[in-house]
Design a protein around this motif. Structure first.
Motif, PDB file in Angstrom:
ATOM      1  N   LEU A   1     -10.822  33.888  48.078  1.00  0.00           N
ATOM      2  CA  LEU A   1     -11.411  34.108  47.000  1.00  0.00           C
ATOM      3  C   LEU A   1     -10.576  34.290  45.829  1.00  0.00           C
ATOM      4  CD1 LEU A   1     -14.082  35.100  45.191  1.00  0.00           C
ATOM      5  CD2 LEU A   1     -13.458  37.139  45.868  1.00  0.00           C
ATOM      6  N   VAL A   2     -10.337  34.197  44.598  1.00  0.00           N
ATOM      7  CA  VAL A   2      -9.110  34.205  43.782  1.00  0.00           C
ATOM      8  C   VAL A   2     -10.034  34.588  42.797  1.00  0.00           C
ATOM      9  CG1 VAL A   2      -7.503  33.031  44.631  1.00  0.00           C
ATOM     10  CG2 VAL A   2      -9.195  32.134  43.246  1.00  0.00           C
ATOM     11  N   THR A   3      -8.923  35.598  41.861  1.00  0.00           N
ATOM     12  CA  THR A   3      -9.752  35.591  40.166  1.00  0.00           C
ATOM     13  C   THR A   3      -8.256  35.232  39.036  1.00  0.00           C
ATOM     14  OG1 THR A   3      -8.540  38.238  40.898  1.00  0.00           O
ATOM     15  CG2 THR A   3     -10.381  37.325  41.251  1.00  0.00           C
ATOM     16  N   PRO A   4      -8.499  35.095  38.040  1.00  0.00           N
ATOM     17  CA  PRO A   4      -6.893  34.423  37.137  1.00  0.00           C
ATOM     18  C   PRO A   4      -6.057  35.274  37.225  1.00  0.00           C
ATOM     19  CG  PRO A   4      -9.406  34.554  35.773  1.00  0.00           C
ATOM     20  CD  PRO A   4     -10.145  35.444  37.232  1.00  0.00           C
TER      21      PRO A   4
ATOM     22  N   ASN B   1     -12.853  26.463  43.012  1.00  0.00           N
ATOM     23  CA  ASN B   1     -14.513  26.058  42.230  1.00  0.00           C
ATOM     24  C   ASN B   1     -15.280  27.238  41.903  1.00  0.00           C
ATOM     25  OD1 ASN B   1     -15.804  23.326  42.717  1.00  0.00           O
ATOM     26  ND2 ASN B   1     -15.891  23.809  44.769  1.00  0.00           N
ATOM     27  N   PRO B   2     -15.182  27.246  40.294  1.00  0.00           N
ATOM     28  CA  PRO B   2     -16.409  28.255  39.970  1.00  0.00           C
ATOM     29  C   PRO B   2     -17.514  28.970  40.431  1.00  0.00           C
ATOM     30  CG  PRO B   2     -15.698  26.861  38.434  1.00  0.00           C
ATOM     31  CD  PRO B   2     -14.719  26.675  39.820  1.00  0.00           C
ATOM     32  N   LEU B   3     -18.096  29.373  39.740  1.00  0.00           N
ATOM     33  CA  LEU B   3     -19.977  29.848  40.625  1.00  0.00           C
ATOM     34  C   LEU B   3     -20.419  29.131  39.865  1.00  0.00           C
ATOM     35  CD1 LEU B   3     -21.333  31.488  42.205  1.00  0.00           C
ATOM     36  CD2 LEU B   3     -22.096  33.324  40.726  1.00  0.00           C
TER      37      LEU B   3
ATOM     38  N   SER C   1      -7.121  29.679  37.643  1.00  0.00           N
ATOM     39  CA  SER C   1      -7.677  30.085  36.298  1.00  0.00           C
ATOM     40  C   SER C   1      -8.666  30.501  35.502  1.00  0.00           C
ATOM     41  CB  SER C   1      -6.855  28.685  35.252  1.00  0.00           C
ATOM     42  OG  SER C   1      -8.318  27.865  35.800  1.00  0.00           O
ATOM     43  N   VAL C   2      -9.311  30.542  37.047  1.00  0.00           N
ATOM     44  CA  VAL C   2     -11.328  31.024  36.579  1.00  0.00           C
ATOM     45  C   VAL C   2     -10.882  31.827  38.755  1.00  0.00           C
ATOM     46  CG1 VAL C   2     -11.826  28.928  35.349  1.00  0.00           C
ATOM     47  CG2 VAL C   2     -11.440  28.586  38.430  1.00  0.00           C
ATOM     48  N   ALA C   3     -12.233  32.910  38.078  1.00  0.00           N
ATOM     49  CA  ALA C   3     -12.500  33.109  39.346  1.00  0.00           C
ATOM     50  C   ALA C   3     -13.406  31.915  40.070  1.00  0.00           C
ATOM     51  CB  ALA C   3     -13.580  34.593  38.729  1.00  0.00           C
ATOM     52  N   GLY C   4     -12.311  32.173  41.492  1.00  0.00           N
ATOM     53  CA  GLY C   4     -13.745  31.213  42.511  1.00  0.00           C
ATOM     54  C   GLY C   4     -13.488  31.351  43.744  1.00  0.00           C
ATOM     55  N   VAL C   5     -13.783  29.921  44.392  1.00  0.00           N
ATOM     56  CA  VAL C   5     -13.079  30.270  45.830  1.00  0.00           C
ATOM     57  C   VAL C   5     -12.254  28.530  46.070  1.00  0.00           C
ATOM     58  CG1 VAL C   5     -13.440  29.653  48.515  1.00  0.00           C
ATOM     59  CG2 VAL C   5     -15.305  30.812  46.305  1.00  0.00           C
TER      60      VAL C   5
END
Lengths: 250, 213
Positions: free
Chosen positions: A22-25, A66-68, A51-55
């Motif tokens: 999981l990463v955040t911007p 891949n964001p939600l 640049s987005v919150a996702g996996v």
């Protein structure tokens, strides 16, 4: 009614390389310059950042996040009919075989074929500057959608493919008639359609026409009332996934 | 120097069905709701050829928006333009609607944090996350982080800061009232230390969301 949930598309099992992270911007994904940048990432100096919150997902040398939620961009439009008829807003040809030039009489008669609120399958011909679309139904596969049900799913679930088509279940193979009273035998297939889920707890399946057909066929093993039970729903999804895996589509 | 930490933070995302991203955020009793639409179409007169235009609409709890609300809009908009990668969406608009539900102090910080959570929810590309912290300097010279409304009213100065998540650099600085340079720098330091709690909160809430799917 159909339960609509948002789910993530699982990466193909034979290519899953790393444990999903999981990463955040702003988070650094990698400092290795070997990788190619995909969606949801950006380069800063030599580092690849999210640049987005996702996996984080890696497919060979491509890294993307891949964001939600994402938004769908498609070419073939399935939408409700336009609100107003005017020559400069929508250009719609007759759905009959012979191509005729538009005449004033056609516009007046259009109401016989299409009314506000009807569902049409059409192809985008062009996009005007202000965002309005020019649609055409110049192919036999396009036209007004008759008896059926509209199931709305999250754009995340729709598998990316060249053509998207509405699914014709058995009931829609009947010759196009005017709307008559639907008896039980007609209603049943239509009733199974909403029981198509893409429910996160039960399983994950991309929405494309083969998938929908298989799910429909798997659901034939139960009656409509049985399908309302969660365990039966789970079975149907499992069977569909098995079948798709056997064919190597998933 | 008295220091206090940020009040209890609670937040919710994706609560509104129409906007692309939404969030409900509260710090203590201050609560703010945000809806984000974008990237979307924009009027030709407002479009920018190389980047997205960020528009903020700030709605106070009571009454119509006035000059003060306009100032809030500008501050939130400038903060967003610093962190959103607007060059990814030229000739589009990103509309941020901020609705105040309750103001119990530190409203600007609440708004910025709520907007950050909603931007994450909308999946709009950002360079980094942003955390905003307010603090007040009382008449005795004490620094109170995340002040309540009562403290704000009696304070000699109220400062708002926003920091980015990568290097904790300053993104926004806003001051009401007067203070010395030393006081300013000590407020800046206190707020920078306090924003760790916020970044941790963003991370935990993202983890919780993704563990559900």
């Amino acid at each position: 009614m159909a339960e609509i949930r948002r789910i993530r598309i699982k990466p193909p099992s034979e290519k899953a390389a790393e444990v999903n992270r999981l990463v955040t911007p702003g988070d650094t994904i990698t400092s290795d310059s070997d990788y190619m940048r995909g969606h949801g990432t950006y380069f800063e100096d030599t580092k690849l950042l999210a640049s987005v919150a996702g996996v984080v997902e890696t497919v060979n040398k491509l890294i993307h996040v891949n964001p939600l939620k994402t938004r769908y961009n498609g070419e073939v439009v399935m939408s409700s009919s336009v609100e107003s008829w005017s020559a400069d807003v929508v250009i719609c040809e007759s759905t009959r075989r012979e191509l005729r030039r538009r005449s004033a009489k056609d516009e007046l008669n259009m109401r016989k074929y299409l009314q506000e609120g009807d569902l049409v399958s059409a192809e985008v011909q062009s996009v005007y500057g202000d965002g309005s679309l020019s649609l055409h139904t110049r192919n036999l596969k396009y036209g007004k959608l008759g008896q059926g049900m509209l199931v709305k799913v999250s754009p995340m679930v729709v598998k990316r493919s060249k053509t998207h088509m509405q699914t014709s279940l058995r009931c829609q193979h009947h010759p196009r008639q005017q709307r008559i009273h639907l008896d039980q035998s007609h209603r049943e297939p239509a009733g199974r359609h909403p029981q198509r889920w893409f429910h996160p707890e039960f399983g994950e399946c991309d929405a494309f026409d083969t998938c929908i057909l298989y799910t429909y066929e798997s659901s034939m093993r139960y009656t409509i009332t049985e399908l309302l039970v969660p365990e039966k729903m789970e079975n149907v999804v499992e069977w569909t996934l098995q079948r798709l895996e056997q064919e190597g589509a998933v | 120097m008295d220091e206090s930490s940020i009040r209890e933070i609670t937040s919710e995302q994706t609560l509104l069905s129409q906007p692309d991203g939404s969030s409900n955020y509260s710090q203590g009793d201050s609560t703010v709701m945000v809806g984000i639409y974008g990237p979307a179409d924009i009027k030709q007169s407002k479009e920018q050829m190389d980047r997205a235009t960020v528009e903020v609409i700030f709605k106070p709890k009571i009454g119509l928006a006035g000059v003060r609300e306009k100032a809030m809009e500008t501050m939130i908009s400038n903060t967003c333009q610093a962190i959103v990668i607007t060059t990814m969406h030229p000739r589009s608009s990103i509309t941020i609607v901020v609705q105040v539900i309750q103001d119990a102090g530190s409203l600007l910080s609440c708004c910025i944090n709520a907007v950050c959570m909603a931007l994450m929810d909308a999946g709009i590309s950002m360079k980094c996350l942003v955390a905003a912290v307010s603090c007040a300097i009382t008449d005795e010279g004490a620094v109170i982080v995340d002040p309540t409304l009562k403290v704000t009213e009696d304070a000699s100065a109220v400062l708002h800061f926003a920091f980015d998540s990568t290097e904790k650099h300053l993104v926004l600085s806003s001051t009401h009232g007067s203070c010395t340079t030393d006081q300013y720098m000590s407020c800046l330091k206190s707020c920078q230390d306090a924003c760790d709690k916020l970044f941790e909160f963003y991370r935990t809430s993202a983890e919780r969301r993704f563990s559900k799917t």
